[in-house]
Each structure stands twice: as C-alpha cells, then as structure tokens.
Scaffold this active site. Structure first.
Site, short mmCIF file in Angstrom:
data_model
loop_
_atom_site.label_atom_id
_atom_site.label_comp_id
_atom_site.label_asym_id
_atom_site.label_seq_id
_atom_site.Cartn_x
_atom_site.Cartn_y
_atom_site.Cartn_z
N SER A 159 1.05 -1.22 -0.09
CA SER A 159 -0.05 0.23 -0.12
C SER A 159 0.72 1.30 -0.10
O SER A 159 2.02 1.26 0.33
CB SER A 159 -0.83 0.07 1.24
OG SER A 159 -1.68 -0.92 1.25
N1 SAH Z 1 0.33 -5.17 4.37
C1 SAH Z 1 1.30 -5.47 3.10
C2 SAH Z 1 0.49 -5.39 1.75
C3 SAH Z 1 -0.79 -6.37 1.95
S1 SAH Z 1 -1.27 -6.46 0.24
C4 SAH Z 1 2.50 -4.85 3.17
O1 SAH Z 1 2.83 -4.15 3.95
O2 SAH Z 1 3.36 -5.05 2.40
C5 SAH Z 1 -2.74 -7.52 0.75
C6 SAH Z 1 -2.27 -8.94 1.04
O3 SAH Z 1 -3.11 -9.71 1.63
C7 SAH Z 1 -1.55 -9.96 -0.13
O4 SAH Z 1 -0.34 -10.21 -0.09
C8 SAH Z 1 -2.67 -10.95 -0.22
O5 SAH Z 1 -2.01 -12.13 -0.64
C9 SAH Z 1 -3.18 -10.91 1.13
N2 SAH Z 1 -4.48 -11.82 1.27
C10 SAH Z 1 -5.44 -11.68 0.70
N3 SAH Z 1 -6.28 -12.48 1.08
C11 SAH Z 1 -5.85 -12.97 2.21
C12 SAH Z 1 -6.46 -13.87 3.19
N4 SAH Z 1 -7.57 -14.27 3.28
N5 SAH Z 1 -5.57 -14.35 4.18
C13 SAH Z 1 -4.23 -13.72 4.36
N6 SAH Z 1 -3.78 -13.05 3.43
C14 SAH Z 1 -4.55 -12.65 2.39
#
Ligand code: SAH
Length: 227
Positions: free
Chosen positions: A75
């Site tokens: 993000s």
């Molecule tokens: N917080 C992260 C960015 C997250 S992007 C950072 O600082 O880099 C959102 C993430 O959520 C992705 O990696 C995606 O694979 C994950 N995601 C999506 N659905 C999910 C779920 N049900 N459980 C765990 N992770 C999930």
C-alpha cells in the site's frame, strides 16, 4: 570524483535512504493529515526500500502503491500510516494483521505495539517477509501462511486487528477474536468501490465508523471473496 552506481559507500547509501524516508513522511504522510508522532517516527525508521522488489527500490519512498509480485501490492505510505493511526496504539497491544504481503506494515506495527501476529495466504510472499523480518532482527512479529479470514484463534483475543485487503463484509471470526475493548480497521467493498471501516464491539454486535475511501486488493478466503 563521481562514485559509480552500486559502488557507493554503504553508510552514505543508508543516510540517503534515511533522508528519502524523512521526505516521504513529510510530503506523503504528514502533509496528508496523519498526525500521530509515534506513527510518523516508526515510518521514518523502517527501511521500506528493503521490502519492495529490488528493481523498484528507487520508488520505495514515492507516494504510490507498488507491485510486489503474485499480483499483489504494497500500500501507499499514506494508507499504511492512516490505518495504523486509526488503531490508536499505545505500545502494549497484541495485534493481528491479515495480509502480510512484504511484511512492511507488520514491521511498522512491531515498533508501536507489543506483539504482531500476521497471516498471509500466499506462501512465497509469507516466506520472503518472514526472512526479511528475521534479518532485521525484529522478534515480536510472527508470520503464518493461512486464510486470514479465519483469524488466529490460538492467540485470540486481539486488542487490535488490521486487514490489508478488502472484504465484502467484516469476517465474523475476526469479530469473535477482537477483544471487547478492541478496534479493527478493515477496507470493505468490491474491487471498484471500497470504504475504510473502523470496527468496535458493542454488546453482541459491532459498530462501524466510516473512515473514507480505500483501494485494496481483494481479501480472498472463506469469509472473504471467493477465489
Ligand atoms: N501489508 C502488506 C501489503 C498487503 S497486500 C505490506 O505491507 O506489504 C494484501 C495482502 O493480503 C496480499 O499479500 C494478499 O495475498 C493477502 N491476502 C489476501 N487475502 C488473504 C487472506 N484471506 N488471508 C491472508 N492474506 C490474504
């Protein structure tokens, strides 16, 4: 003499990154309204350039979201800061993060709380994040690969829950695992239209505070969007 790229003194390189981080916080975070000095300090500290793919490290301190592989994104700095500010952390909390991604947000959270439990559904992202977290000698973050919409019942209740992907509605297991006086920040909505929500428990239900528009990748799982 001009130092060729890649042969720069590592200490000078670190100072340059620290300078860029300070500018990022001033221009893209504080200037857009994030005020909590602890959040701003944590973001001045965490080396965001190590979390993005090395070919785009030069863009790590810009204002935008960036691709991190596996069709996911890290993000934009403002959103990370805003969501963490909405959590109202004092430093003693046990935090659940859904969507580890690169681990960047988990490490910012680690500076502001007691313990971070972070869940990522994609193995390759979780592995890379866990490795970097270890290299940075951060010992209060635990990462696991799982569907985070189930939460992490072994460690519940959580004082705070932060979800970094957008859900159709607040996943019920996360409500159950939120402490009575806890707070959860989660984007709600479809790929096209989302709102950032702050959730608290009230009696047997929840109360949702609308905190503006959001733009996240989908939360995919049993209590999220179907694959
Ligand atoms: N917080 C992260 C960015 C997250 S992007 C950072 O600082 O880099 C959102 C993430 O959520 C992705 O990696 C995606 O694979 C994950 N995601 C999506 N659905 C999910 C779920 N049900 N459980 C765990 N992770 C999930």
């Amino acid at each position: 003499m001009v130092t060729p790229p890649g042969k720069r003194d590592p200490a000078a390189q670190e100072r340059e990154y620290a300078h860029q981080r300070a500018l990022m916080v001033d221009r893209h975070v504080a200037a857009r309204g994030v005020k909590d000095p602890r959040v701003l300090d944590a973001m001045r500290e965490v080396p965001r350039h190590l979390f993005v793919p090395s070919v785009i490290a030069a863009k790590a301190y810009g204002r935008g979201a960036l691709p991190i592989g596996s069709k996911q994104t890290i993000s934009q700095p403002y959103i990370v800061a805003r969501m963490i500010e909405l959590l109202d952390l004092s430093g003693n909390e046990k935090v659940l993060e859904i969507g580890t991604g690169t681990g960047y947000q988990a490490v910012v959270l680690s500076k502001l709380s007691a313990k971070v439990f972070s869940i990522e559904r994609l193995n390759e992202l979780a592995l890379r994040a866990a490795e970097l977290i270890r290299e940075l000698k951060i010992y209060n973050v635990t990462v696991k690969v799982f569907d985070g919409t189930y939460g992490w019942s072994d460690h519940a209740p959580f004082d705070r829950i932060i979800v970094a992907a957008a859900a159709p509605e607040v996943p019920e297991p996360l409500v159950q695992q939120l402490a009575r006086t806890g707070k959860m920040v989660i984007p709600i909505g479809s790929e096209k239209s989302q709102r950032l929500a702050r959730v608290i428990r009230v009696g047997t239900g929840i109360q949702i505070e609308d905190c503006g528009t959001a733009e996240f990748v989908p939360l995919v799982g049993r209590f999220g969007w179907k694959e």
